[in-house]
Design a protein around this motif. Sequence first.
Motif, PDB file in Angstrom:
ATOM      1  N   LEU A   1      65.723   6.042  19.783  1.00  0.00           N
ATOM      2  CA  LEU A   1      66.319   7.344  19.467  1.00  0.00           C
ATOM      3  C   LEU A   1      65.327   8.340  18.882  1.00  0.00           C
ATOM      4  CD1 LEU A   1      69.681   6.111  17.913  1.00  0.00           C
ATOM      5  CD2 LEU A   1      69.161   6.633  20.297  1.00  0.00           C
ATOM      6  N   THR A   2      64.269   7.855  18.282  1.00  0.00           N
ATOM      7  CA  THR A   2      63.253   8.737  17.712  1.00  0.00           C
ATOM      8  C   THR A   2      61.882   8.272  18.174  1.00  0.00           C
ATOM      9  OG1 THR A   2      62.908   7.407  15.712  1.00  0.00           O
ATOM     10  CG2 THR A   2      64.638   9.089  15.631  1.00  0.00           C
ATOM     11  N   GLU A   3      60.909   9.138  18.044  1.00  0.00           N
ATOM     12  CA  GLU A   3      59.534   8.753  18.317  1.00  0.00           C
ATOM     13  C   GLU A   3      58.644   9.299  17.215  1.00  0.00           C
ATOM     14  OE1 GLU A   3      57.716  10.714  21.787  1.00  0.00           O
ATOM     15  OE2 GLU A   3      59.689  11.608  22.111  1.00  0.00           O
ATOM     16  N   SER A   4      57.659   8.508  16.832  1.00  0.00           N
ATOM     17  CA  SER A   4      56.722   8.900  15.791  1.00  0.00           C
ATOM     18  C   SER A   4      55.611   9.746  16.390  1.00  0.00           C
ATOM     19  CB  SER A   4      56.125   7.652  15.122  1.00  0.00           C
ATOM     20  OG  SER A   4      57.133   6.877  14.524  1.00  0.00           O
ATOM     21  N   LEU A   5      55.239  10.786  15.662  1.00  0.00           N
ATOM     22  CA  LEU A   5      54.153  11.665  16.061  1.00  0.00           C
ATOM     23  C   LEU A   5      53.024  11.528  15.055  1.00  0.00           C
ATOM     24  CD1 LEU A   5      56.383  14.794  16.774  1.00  0.00           C
ATOM     25  CD2 LEU A   5      55.663  13.037  18.408  1.00  0.00           C
TER      26      LEU A   5
ATOM     27  N   ALA B   1      57.077  13.075   6.830  1.00  0.00           N
ATOM     28  CA  ALA B   1      58.154  12.213   6.359  1.00  0.00           C
ATOM     29  C   ALA B   1      58.522  12.465   4.895  1.00  0.00           C
ATOM     30  CB  ALA B   1      57.773  10.750   6.575  1.00  0.00           C
ATOM     31  N   PRO B   2      57.546  12.652   3.977  1.00  0.00           N
ATOM     32  CA  PRO B   2      57.944  12.896   2.581  1.00  0.00           C
ATOM     33  C   PRO B   2      58.817  14.140   2.423  1.00  0.00           C
ATOM     34  CG  PRO B   2      55.626  12.312   2.693  1.00  0.00           C
ATOM     35  CD  PRO B   2      56.082  12.521   4.105  1.00  0.00           C
ATOM     36  N   GLU B   3      58.568  15.165   3.236  1.00  0.00           N
ATOM     37  CA  GLU B   3      59.370  16.383   3.144  1.00  0.00           C
ATOM     38  C   GLU B   3      60.783  16.139   3.659  1.00  0.00           C
ATOM     39  OE1 GLU B   3      57.219  19.375   5.238  1.00  0.00           O
ATOM     40  OE2 GLU B   3      55.400  19.123   4.052  1.00  0.00           O
ATOM     41  N   LEU B   4      60.899  15.381   4.743  1.00  0.00           N
ATOM     42  CA  LEU B   4      62.220  15.056   5.262  1.00  0.00           C
ATOM     43  C   LEU B   4      62.999  14.195   4.272  1.00  0.00           C
ATOM     44  CD1 LEU B   4      61.339  14.190   8.980  1.00  0.00           C
ATOM     45  CD2 LEU B   4      62.167  16.363   8.071  1.00  0.00           C
ATOM     46  N   ALA B   5      62.308  13.219   3.692  1.00  0.00           N
ATOM     47  CA  ALA B   5      62.962  12.346   2.713  1.00  0.00           C
ATOM     48  C   ALA B   5      63.450  13.146   1.511  1.00  0.00           C
ATOM     49  CB  ALA B   5      61.990  11.247   2.273  1.00  0.00           C
TER      50      ALA B   5
ATOM     51  N   LEU C   1      66.665  14.895   2.011  1.00  0.00           N
ATOM     52  CA  LEU C   1      67.824  14.001   1.942  1.00  0.00           C
ATOM     53  C   LEU C   1      67.982  13.347   0.578  1.00  0.00           C
ATOM     54  CD1 LEU C   1      67.589  12.208   5.418  1.00  0.00           C
ATOM     55  CD2 LEU C   1      69.105  14.089   4.767  1.00  0.00           C
ATOM     56  N   GLY C   2      67.041  13.620  -0.324  1.00  0.00           N
ATOM     57  CA  GLY C   2      67.101  13.002  -1.646  1.00  0.00           C
ATOM     58  C   GLY C   2      66.871  11.511  -1.617  1.00  0.00           C
ATOM     59  N   ARG C   3      65.968  11.067  -0.710  1.00  0.00           N
ATOM     60  CA  ARG C   3      65.719   9.642  -0.559  1.00  0.00           C
ATOM     61  C   ARG C   3      64.254   9.327  -0.818  1.00  0.00           C
ATOM     62  NH1 ARG C   3      67.757   6.657   4.482  1.00  0.00           N
ATOM     63  NH2 ARG C   3      67.373   5.009   2.968  1.00  0.00           N
ATOM     64  N   PRO C   4      63.943   8.123  -1.288  1.00  0.00           N
ATOM     65  CA  PRO C   4      62.538   7.716  -1.405  1.00  0.00           C
ATOM     66  C   PRO C   4      61.887   7.688  -0.029  1.00  0.00           C
ATOM     67  CG  PRO C   4      63.977   6.234  -2.646  1.00  0.00           C
ATOM     68  CD  PRO C   4      64.867   7.089  -1.804  1.00  0.00           C
ATOM     69  N   THR C   5      60.641   8.112   0.033  1.00  0.00           N
ATOM     70  CA  THR C   5      59.954   8.205   1.317  1.00  0.00           C
ATOM     71  C   THR C   5      59.882   6.864   2.029  1.00  0.00           C
ATOM     72  OG1 THR C   5      58.642  10.089   0.557  1.00  0.00           O
ATOM     73  CG2 THR C   5      57.796   8.860   2.444  1.00  0.00           C
ATOM     74  N   ALA C   6      59.540   5.812   1.292  1.00  0.00           N
ATOM     75  CA  ALA C   6      59.384   4.498   1.922  1.00  0.00           C
ATOM     76  C   ALA C   6      60.691   4.035   2.570  1.00  0.00           C
ATOM     77  CB  ALA C   6      58.903   3.476   0.901  1.00  0.00           C
ATOM     78  N   GLU C   7      61.810   4.255   1.883  1.00  0.00           N
ATOM     79  CA  GLU C   7      63.104   3.843   2.439  1.00  0.00           C
ATOM     80  C   GLU C   7      63.469   4.699   3.651  1.00  0.00           C
ATOM     81  OE1 GLU C   7      66.130   3.810  -0.516  1.00  0.00           O
ATOM     82  OE2 GLU C   7      65.055   2.419  -1.840  1.00  0.00           O
ATOM     83  N   PHE C   8      63.177   5.986   3.564  1.00  0.00           N
ATOM     84  CA  PHE C   8      63.459   6.873   4.695  1.00  0.00           C
ATOM     85  C   PHE C   8      62.663   6.441   5.919  1.00  0.00           C
ATOM     86  CE2 PHE C   8      62.128  10.595   7.171  1.00  0.00           C
ATOM     87  CZ  PHE C   8      63.364  11.091   7.579  1.00  0.00           C
ATOM     88  N   LYS C   9      61.378   6.172   5.746  1.00  0.00           N
ATOM     89  CA  LYS C   9      60.538   5.769   6.880  1.00  0.00           C
ATOM     90  C   LYS C   9      61.000   4.435   7.458  1.00  0.00           C
ATOM     91  CE  LYS C   9      56.063   6.576   6.452  1.00  0.00           C
ATOM     92  NZ  LYS C   9      54.710   6.653   5.848  1.00  0.00           N
ATOM     93  N   ARG C  10      61.442   3.536   6.608  1.00  0.00           N
ATOM     94  CA  ARG C  10      61.973   2.249   7.080  1.00  0.00           C
ATOM     95  C   ARG C  10      63.180   2.467   7.973  1.00  0.00           C
ATOM     96  NH1 ARG C  10      65.130  -0.363   2.578  1.00  0.00           N
ATOM     97  NH2 ARG C  10      66.559   1.240   3.367  1.00  0.00           N
TER      98      ARG C  10
END
Length: 260
Positions: free
Chosen positions: A169-173, A143-147, A150-159
């Motif tokens: 629509l998505t599933e967590s691995l 998740a931190p790499e994906l965030a 996108l130039g977003r904070p990790t916590a907000e992206f995960k939320r």
Amino acid sequence: MRISPLELDAVVAGTIDLAFRRWERPRLLVGTRMRTRVGLVEVTSVDEVDPAGLTEDDARRAGAPDLAALRRGLAANPERPVFRVGIRFAGEDPRAVLRRTPPTGAEIADLQARLDRLDRASSIGPWTAATLAIVDAYPERRAPELAEELGRPTAEFKRDVRKLKELGLTESLDIGYRLSTRGAAVVDAALQAAGRPVPERAAPPSGTPLPSLGAPATRALRAAGLTTLEAVAAVPEADLLALHGVGPIAVARIRAALGR
């Protein structure tokens, strides 16, 4: 209420149907269904009990080796009362069923409308399409790499990914995410509507998927080329434990998945 991974496996097997907790007041209601990695766990009873009256049968049903171990687990916060919580496995998480069910055309339209509402309500502007796209492009990436992409904070992206997960629509691995069947259908419909090509997605590895093992163990097994239960079954447990990141809990989950 937190339940350990091994205890969750035992709840599914039916060998654990009690939990004991020290709480200031009851934190769960009878009938509550908790979402866990194994599916739904339902609360069947919540009763305050005298810790002096606990029995060996209570310990066994709670997954403790013996009564002494159960008492040791309740030693902290002795000023709080002890609650006896009945629990049972209540089946698969409905979201899992939703994720793997292809949506109809009407459902896709409804889902897109809901995504549009999420975009309009966001203080950062539209985000749903970009988030679905990056999960689609980089499945199983942290998740931190994906965030960061996108130039977003990790916590907000995960939320926000959790909001998409609630829609199926998505599933967590154990590491990162991937689009569900439902999510891929929504993404593809949007691309087709915009006249853009639908991406070719890599097929999942043939064979039985590994159970949830946690990120360190999953990373270690992946590095060793062990991506299915069949592949892991051919490796001695001692060799699995020799992999950095694979511990006794991961091996126990593998053993349970293999029915050993």
